[in-house]
Design a protein around this motif. Structure first.
Motif, short mmCIF file in Angstrom:
data_model
loop_
_atom_site.label_atom_id
_atom_site.label_comp_id
_atom_site.label_asym_id
_atom_site.label_seq_id
_atom_site.Cartn_x
_atom_site.Cartn_y
_atom_site.Cartn_z
N TYR A 1 19.56 -21.50 133.76
CA TYR A 1 18.46 -20.99 134.58
C TYR A 1 17.20 -21.86 134.45
O TYR A 1 16.09 -21.34 134.52
CB TYR A 1 18.14 -19.56 134.17
N TRP B 1 19.53 -17.45 119.92
CA TRP B 1 19.37 -16.35 120.88
C TRP B 1 19.62 -14.99 120.22
O TRP B 1 20.37 -14.86 119.26
CB TRP B 1 20.37 -16.50 122.05
N SER C 1 15.17 -13.82 129.86
CA SER C 1 13.83 -14.36 130.04
C SER C 1 12.85 -13.29 130.51
O SER C 1 11.74 -13.18 129.98
CB SER C 1 13.87 -15.52 131.03
C1 LIG Z 1 15.81 -16.58 127.63
C2 LIG Z 1 15.73 -16.84 126.12
C3 LIG Z 1 14.47 -17.63 125.83
C4 LIG Z 1 15.72 -15.53 125.37
O1 LIG Z 1 15.53 -15.84 124.01
P1 LIG Z 1 15.90 -14.81 122.83
O2 LIG Z 1 15.25 -15.33 121.59
O3 LIG Z 1 17.36 -14.59 122.80
O4 LIG Z 1 15.17 -13.50 123.32
P2 LIG Z 1 14.89 -12.21 122.44
O5 LIG Z 1 15.87 -12.17 121.30
O6 LIG Z 1 13.44 -12.19 122.12
O7 LIG Z 1 15.30 -11.05 123.45
C5 LIG Z 1 14.40 -10.45 124.33
C6 LIG Z 1 15.12 -9.34 125.06
O8 LIG Z 1 16.02 -9.91 126.02
C7 LIG Z 1 17.33 -9.39 125.82
N1 LIG Z 1 18.23 -10.48 126.14
C8 LIG Z 1 18.22 -11.72 125.64
N2 LIG Z 1 19.19 -12.45 126.22
C9 LIG Z 1 19.82 -11.63 127.12
C10 LIG Z 1 20.89 -11.79 128.04
N3 LIG Z 1 21.53 -12.97 128.16
N4 LIG Z 1 21.26 -10.75 128.79
C11 LIG Z 1 20.62 -9.56 128.70
N5 LIG Z 1 19.57 -9.33 127.85
C12 LIG Z 1 19.20 -10.37 127.06
C13 LIG Z 1 17.36 -8.99 124.37
O9 LIG Z 1 18.38 -8.03 124.15
C14 LIG Z 1 15.96 -8.44 124.20
O10 LIG Z 1 15.83 -7.17 124.79
P3 LIG Z 1 15.96 -5.81 124.00
O11 LIG Z 1 15.05 -5.92 122.81
O12 LIG Z 1 15.54 -4.81 125.00
O13 LIG Z 1 17.38 -5.71 123.60
C15 LIG Z 1 16.94 -17.67 125.65
O14 LIG Z 1 18.11 -17.03 126.09
C16 LIG Z 1 16.94 -19.10 126.17
O15 LIG Z 1 16.34 -19.98 125.57
N6 LIG Z 1 17.60 -19.35 127.29
C17 LIG Z 1 17.71 -20.70 127.85
C18 LIG Z 1 16.39 -21.23 128.36
C19 LIG Z 1 15.72 -20.29 129.34
O16 LIG Z 1 16.35 -19.76 130.25
N7 LIG Z 1 14.41 -20.10 129.15
C20 LIG Z 1 13.60 -19.27 130.00
C21 LIG Z 1 13.21 -20.01 131.21
S1 LIG Z 1 12.18 -19.05 132.29
#
Ligand SMILES: CC(C)(COP(=O)(O)OP(=O)(O)OC[C@H]1O[C@@H](n2cnc3c(N)ncnc32)[C@H](O)[C@@H]1OP(=O)(O)O)[C@@H](O)C(=O)NCCC(=O)NCCS
Length: 196
Positions: A44, A117, A153
């Motif tokens: 994404y 993550w 995100s």
């Molecule tokens: C998006 C991203 C930053 C999330 O990071 P993370 O450290 O896993 O996030 P957190 O642990 O703080 O989770 C935040 C919330 O999102 C939820 N969540 C995280 N990934 C998820 C997924 N793939 N599907 C559904 N929910 C998800 C978590 O469960 C949490 O919610 P909750 O407390 O209600 O359960 C990470 O997946 C990532 O780096 N992705 C690739 C890069 C990207 O897309 N960046 C954002 C660009 S806009």
């Protein structure tokens, strides 16, 4: 209240217990490129995957401007926060970008390697970036956007006090089709009223 002054001397601050956080250095760029080699991380991201030269051309000037700012013990215009564990392994990054021509409005973005993550790190990083925007940089508005399919995100933004302010239909190319763009934001008064 977090004391950010070590960051402005090129040092690190503690983050989420035993993690640490610093402003980007040249040595961090390789770890960012390795992270952006993961297909799951790029699913994404509109700017990845890309040849490493594109990443080097993007992050090189940011490192230069960060070094220049630190020589003057001030915040860079676009602070990039690097998170590492106690063994110095790369855990993720959170970027703050000043929106061009909109003084005081800042955009937040975050990327973590898959091994990081689901541990709340992006949420804590987004909250810290928001604090920097409103208490250190004099910001009046923080914004962020993401693909509608990027649930992780937008959950990070919602858990950090950002409100969904709009949807742009079919904005992003995704696979063979398109995805909507979700626009999130938080004003200074919303930040002040939150418990974050
Ligand atoms: C998006 C991203 C930053 C999330 O990071 P993370 O450290 O896993 O996030 P957190 O642990 O703080 O989770 C935040 C919330 O999102 C939820 N969540 C995280 N990934 C998820 C997924 N793939 N599907 C559904 N929910 C998800 C978590 O469960 C949490 O919610 P909750 O407390 O209600 O359960 C990470 O997946 C990532 O780096 N992705 C690739 C890069 C990207 O897309 N960046 C954002 C660009 S806009």
């Amino acid at each position: 209240m977090t004391d950010f002054t070590p960051l402005l001397s090129g040092g690190s601050i503690r983050f989420m217990g035993d993690l640490q956080l610093n402003l980007i250095t040249r040595a961090d760029v390789e770890d960012i490129i390795i992270m952006l080699d993961e297909p799951e991380v790029c699913e994404y991201l509109f700017f990845a995957p890309a040849p490493r030269s594109v990443y080097e051309e993007y992050f090189g000037p940011i490192v230069d401007l960060t070094e220049e700012a630190l020589r003057e013990q001030r915040w860079p215009d676009n602070p990039v926060l690097i998170i590492r564990d106690s063994q110095q392994a790369f855990v993720g990054m959170v970027g703050i970008v000043g929106v061009m021509f909109q003084q005081g409005t800042y955009e937040v973005g975050y990327q973590m390697p898959t091994r990081s993550w689901g541990k709340g790190i992006a949420t804590a990083g987004c909250q810290l970036a928001s604090r920097i925007i409103f208490t250190e940089l004099g910001g009046h508005k923080a914004v962020a956007d993401c693909f509608a399919g990027n649930i992780g995100s937008y959950r990070v933004m919602e858990k950090s006090g950002y409100r969904r302010e709009g949807i742009q239909k079919d904005y992003f190319r995704h696979g063979e089709g398109f995805d909507d763009r979700l626009l999130y934001g938080m004003t200074k008064s919303e930040f002040d009223a939150s418990a974050l």
